[in-house]
Write a protein that holds these residues in place. Structure first.
Motif, PDB file in Angstrom:
ATOM      1  N   VAL A  46       0.855  -1.185   0.000  1.00 17.39           N
ATOM      2  CA  VAL A  46       0.000   0.000   0.000  1.00 17.39           C
ATOM      3  C   VAL A  46       0.895   1.240   0.000  1.00 17.39           C
ATOM      4  O   VAL A  46       1.807   1.356   0.819  1.00 17.39           O
ATOM      5  N   SER A  47       0.620   2.147  -0.933  1.00 17.24           N
ATOM      6  CA  SER A  47       1.361   3.404  -1.014  1.00 17.24           C
ATOM      7  C   SER A  47       0.630   4.500  -0.261  1.00 17.24           C
ATOM      8  O   SER A  47      -0.592   4.458  -0.100  1.00 17.24           O
ATOM      9  N   LYS A  48       1.394   5.495   0.176  1.00 19.61           N
ATOM     10  CA  LYS A  48       0.797   6.639   0.864  1.00 19.61           C
ATOM     11  C   LYS A  48       1.195   7.918   0.138  1.00 19.61           C
ATOM     12  O   LYS A  48       2.370   8.186  -0.054  1.00 19.61           O
ATOM     13  N   PHE A  49       0.201   8.683  -0.273  1.00 10.94           N
ATOM     14  CA  PHE A  49       0.402  10.004  -0.836  1.00 10.94           C
ATOM     15  C   PHE A  49       0.220  10.998   0.307  1.00 10.94           C
ATOM     16  O   PHE A  49      -0.774  10.920   1.027  1.00 10.94           O
ATOM     17  N   THR A  50       1.150  11.917   0.467  1.00  8.80           N
ATOM     18  CA  THR A  50       1.007  12.995   1.434  1.00  8.80           C
ATOM     19  C   THR A  50       0.958  14.286   0.633  1.00  8.80           C
ATOM     20  O   THR A  50       1.936  14.655  -0.019  1.00  8.80           O
ATOM     21  N   ILE A  51      -0.191  14.946   0.665  1.00 10.25           N
ATOM     22  CA  ILE A  51      -0.423  16.136  -0.158  1.00 10.25           C
ATOM     23  C   ILE A  51      -0.745  17.299   0.770  1.00 10.25           C
ATOM     24  O   ILE A  51      -1.617  17.183   1.633  1.00 10.25           O
ATOM     25  N   VAL A  52      -0.062  18.418   0.583  1.00  4.80           N
ATOM     26  CA  VAL A  52      -0.292  19.594   1.405  1.00  4.80           C
ATOM     27  C   VAL A  52      -0.936  20.674   0.540  1.00  4.80           C
ATOM     28  O   VAL A  52      -0.450  20.979  -0.555  1.00  4.80           O
ATOM     29  N   VAL A  53      -2.038  21.231   1.047  1.00  2.00           N
ATOM     30  CA  VAL A  53      -2.750  22.291   0.335  1.00  2.00           C
ATOM     31  C   VAL A  53      -3.098  23.421   1.296  1.00  2.00           C
ATOM     32  O   VAL A  53      -3.188  23.213   2.512  1.00  2.00           O
ATOM     33  N   TYR A  54      -3.280  24.604   0.736  1.00  2.00           N
ATOM     34  CA  TYR A  54      -3.720  25.768   1.508  1.00  2.00           C
ATOM     35  C   TYR A  54      -5.070  26.178   0.942  1.00  2.00           C
ATOM     36  O   TYR A  54      -5.153  26.763  -0.141  1.00  2.00           O
ATOM     37  N   THR A  55      -6.135  25.808   1.649  1.00  2.00           N
ATOM     38  CA  THR A  55      -7.484  26.060   1.166  1.00  2.00           C
ATOM     39  C   THR A  55      -8.455  25.996   2.340  1.00  2.00           C
ATOM     40  O   THR A  55      -8.037  25.931   3.496  1.00  2.00           O
ATOM     41  N   THR A  56      -9.728  25.980   2.043  1.00  2.00           N
ATOM     42  CA  THR A  56     -10.740  25.909   3.104  1.00  2.00           C
ATOM     43  C   THR A  56     -11.048  24.449   3.430  1.00  2.00           C
ATOM     44  O   THR A  56     -10.794  23.548   2.620  1.00  2.00           O
ATOM     45  N   GLU A  57     -11.626  24.228   4.592  1.00  2.00           N
ATOM     46  CA  GLU A  57     -12.000  22.870   4.972  1.00  2.00           C
ATOM     47  C   GLU A  57     -13.090  22.336   4.035  1.00  2.00           C
ATOM     48  O   GLU A  57     -13.108  21.161   3.702  1.00  2.00           O
ATOM     49  N   ARG A  58     -13.971  23.197   3.601  1.00  3.15           N
ATOM     50  CA  ARG A  58     -15.039  22.788   2.674  1.00  3.15           C
ATOM     51  C   ARG A  58     -14.446  22.205   1.392  1.00  3.15           C
ATOM     52  O   ARG A  58     -14.853  21.136   0.936  1.00  3.15           O
ATOM     53  N   TRP A  59     -13.477  22.922   0.800  1.00  4.73           N
ATOM     54  CA  TRP A  59     -12.845  22.419  -0.425  1.00  4.73           C
ATOM     55  C   TRP A  59     -12.077  21.133  -0.151  1.00  4.73           C
ATOM     56  O   TRP A  59     -12.058  20.212  -0.968  1.00  4.73           O
ATOM     57  N   THR A  60     -11.433  21.070   1.009  1.00  9.89           N
ATOM     58  CA  THR A  60     -10.649  19.880   1.347  1.00  9.89           C
ATOM     59  C   THR A  60     -11.547  18.653   1.452  1.00  9.89           C
ATOM     60  O   THR A  60     -11.199  17.579   0.947  1.00  9.89           O
ATOM     61  N   THR A  61     -12.709  18.784   2.075  1.00 13.14           N
ATOM     62  CA  THR A  61     -13.616  17.638   2.183  1.00 13.14           C
ATOM     63  C   THR A  61     -14.108  17.198   0.804  1.00 13.14           C
ATOM     64  O   THR A  61     -14.231  16.002   0.541  1.00 13.14           O
ATOM     65  N   HIS A  62     -14.369  18.163  -0.091  1.00 19.30           N
ATOM     66  CA  HIS A  62     -14.781  17.820  -1.460  1.00 19.30           C
ATOM     67  C   HIS A  62     -13.668  17.075  -2.197  1.00 19.30           C
ATOM     68  O   HIS A  62     -13.925  16.085  -2.887  1.00 19.30           O
ATOM     69  N   ILE A  63     -12.434  17.544  -2.038  1.00 19.03           N
ATOM     70  CA  ILE A  63     -11.291  16.920  -2.706  1.00 19.03           C
ATOM     71  C   ILE A  63     -11.098  15.493  -2.210  1.00 19.03           C
ATOM     72  O   ILE A  63     -10.920  14.565  -3.004  1.00 19.03           O
ATOM     73  N   VAL A  64     -11.139  15.311  -0.893  1.00 17.94           N
ATOM     74  CA  VAL A  64     -10.960  13.969  -0.323  1.00 17.94           C
ATOM     75  C   VAL A  64     -12.054  13.029  -0.832  1.00 17.94           C
ATOM     76  O   VAL A  64     -11.779  11.879  -1.188  1.00 17.94           O
ATOM     77  N   ALA A  65     -13.276  13.515  -0.916  1.00 25.21           N
ATOM     78  CA  ALA A  65     -14.375  12.682  -1.435  1.00 25.21           C
ATOM     79  C   ALA A  65     -14.126  12.278  -2.886  1.00 25.21           C
ATOM     80  O   ALA A  65     -14.378  11.130  -3.277  1.00 25.21           O
ATOM     81  N   GLN A  66     -13.615  13.205  -3.695  1.00 23.78           N
ATOM     82  CA  GLN A  66     -13.310  12.892  -5.100  1.00 23.78           C
ATOM     83  C   GLN A  66     -12.153  11.907  -5.212  1.00 23.78           C
ATOM     84  O   GLN A  66     -12.170  11.004  -6.047  1.00 23.78           O
ATOM     85  N   ILE A  67     -11.138  12.075  -4.375  1.00 23.32           N
ATOM     86  CA  ILE A  67      -9.992  11.164  -4.390  1.00 23.32           C
ATOM     87  C   ILE A  67     -10.451   9.749  -4.044  1.00 23.32           C
ATOM     88  O   ILE A  67     -10.035   8.778  -4.672  1.00 23.32           O
ATOM     89  N   GLU A  68     -11.332   9.634  -3.072  1.00 24.74           N
ATOM     90  CA  GLU A  68     -11.799   8.312  -2.654  1.00 24.74           C
ATOM     91  C   GLU A  68     -12.616   7.602  -3.735  1.00 24.74           C
ATOM     92  O   GLU A  68     -12.792   6.396  -3.671  1.00 24.74           O
ATOM     93  N   LYS A  69     -13.090   8.323  -4.727  1.00 23.93           N
ATOM     94  CA  LYS A  69     -13.835   7.703  -5.826  1.00 23.93           C
ATOM     95  C   LYS A  69     -12.918   6.969  -6.807  1.00 23.93           C
ATOM     96  O   LYS A  69     -13.389   6.188  -7.626  1.00 23.93           O
ATOM     97  N   GLN A  70     -11.617   7.216  -6.713  1.00 23.34           N
ATOM     98  CA  GLN A  70     -10.665   6.520  -7.578  1.00 23.34           C
ATOM     99  C   GLN A  70     -10.608   5.055  -7.164  1.00 23.34           C
ATOM    100  O   GLN A  70     -10.488   4.756  -5.969  1.00 23.34           O
ATOM    101  N   VAL A  71     -10.664   4.162  -8.111  1.00 24.90           N
ATOM    102  CA  VAL A  71     -10.758   2.728  -7.839  1.00 24.90           C
ATOM    103  C   VAL A  71      -9.607   2.222  -6.971  1.00 24.90           C
ATOM    104  O   VAL A  71      -9.808   1.445  -6.043  1.00 24.90           O
TER     105      VAL A  71
END
Length: 175
Positions: A46-71
């Motif tokens: 299992v690989s681990k991606f560590t990604i750092v962003v400067y944004t709002t929590e709202r955008w971060t939750t949307h991004i995480v949800a989209q990432i989790e849709k990847q197979v």
């Protein structure tokens, strides 16, 4: 909502093209990836991606949800800086004569708790591990002397709280 620093941890299978698809998620939302590190995780295969962003929590939750849709993605999490322990590493290549001619260089090395990695006739290399602002400060102190080359790593991080990824995978293996 106010912008802040978030560290997104993505646990995934190691497949070609996943990094491209994940970076596309950020591109579509015009959110810059400030730091990226991909490595082996504490879980076999299992690989681990560590990604750092400067944004709002709202955008971060949307991004995480989209990432989790990847197979290939097993699970993604996000954390604030207060919820993690993190470091970066940097290498500085400096002209060798400065090590002996400029006493202030020796003080910078000592005060920054950096290490001399190698010394040659033409240059020496310093390694510094720490928080982003510590590396930035060292860069600013060395810049007047001339930095021949500089490189920094992406953030590496562990969470203060337990990460439930191992328990989650164990459930899948027993199912």
């Amino acid at each position: 909502m106010e912008k802040q620093w978030f560290t997104i941890s993505v646990y995934s299978e190691n497949h070609v093209g996943l990094l491209h698809r994940i970076s596309g998620i950020f591109l579509k939302r015009h959110i810059n990836i400030e730091s990226l590190n991909v490595s082996k995780s504490e879980i076999d295969d299992v690989s681990k991606f560590t990604i750092v962003v400067y944004t709002t929590e709202r955008w971060t939750t949307h991004i995480v949800a989209q990432i989790e849709k990847q197979v290939e993605v097993i699970k993604a999490y996000y954390h604030t800086d207060d919820e993690t322990i993190y470091q970066e590493s940097a290498l500085f290549k400096i002209a060798s004569h400065l090590l002996f001619d400029e006493r202030q260089i020796q003080n910078i090395i000592k005060d920054s708790h950096s290490q001399i990695v190698t010394v040659s006739r033409d240059f020496f290399v310093l390694a510094k591990t720490g928080r982003r602002h510590e590396i930035d400060q060292m860069y600013q102190e060395l810049e007047p002397f001339g930095i021949m080359q500089f490189v920094r790593s992406g953030r590496i991080t562990v969470t203060k709280a337990e990460m439930p990824i191992s328990a989650l995978l164990e459930k899948f293996q027993h199912a």
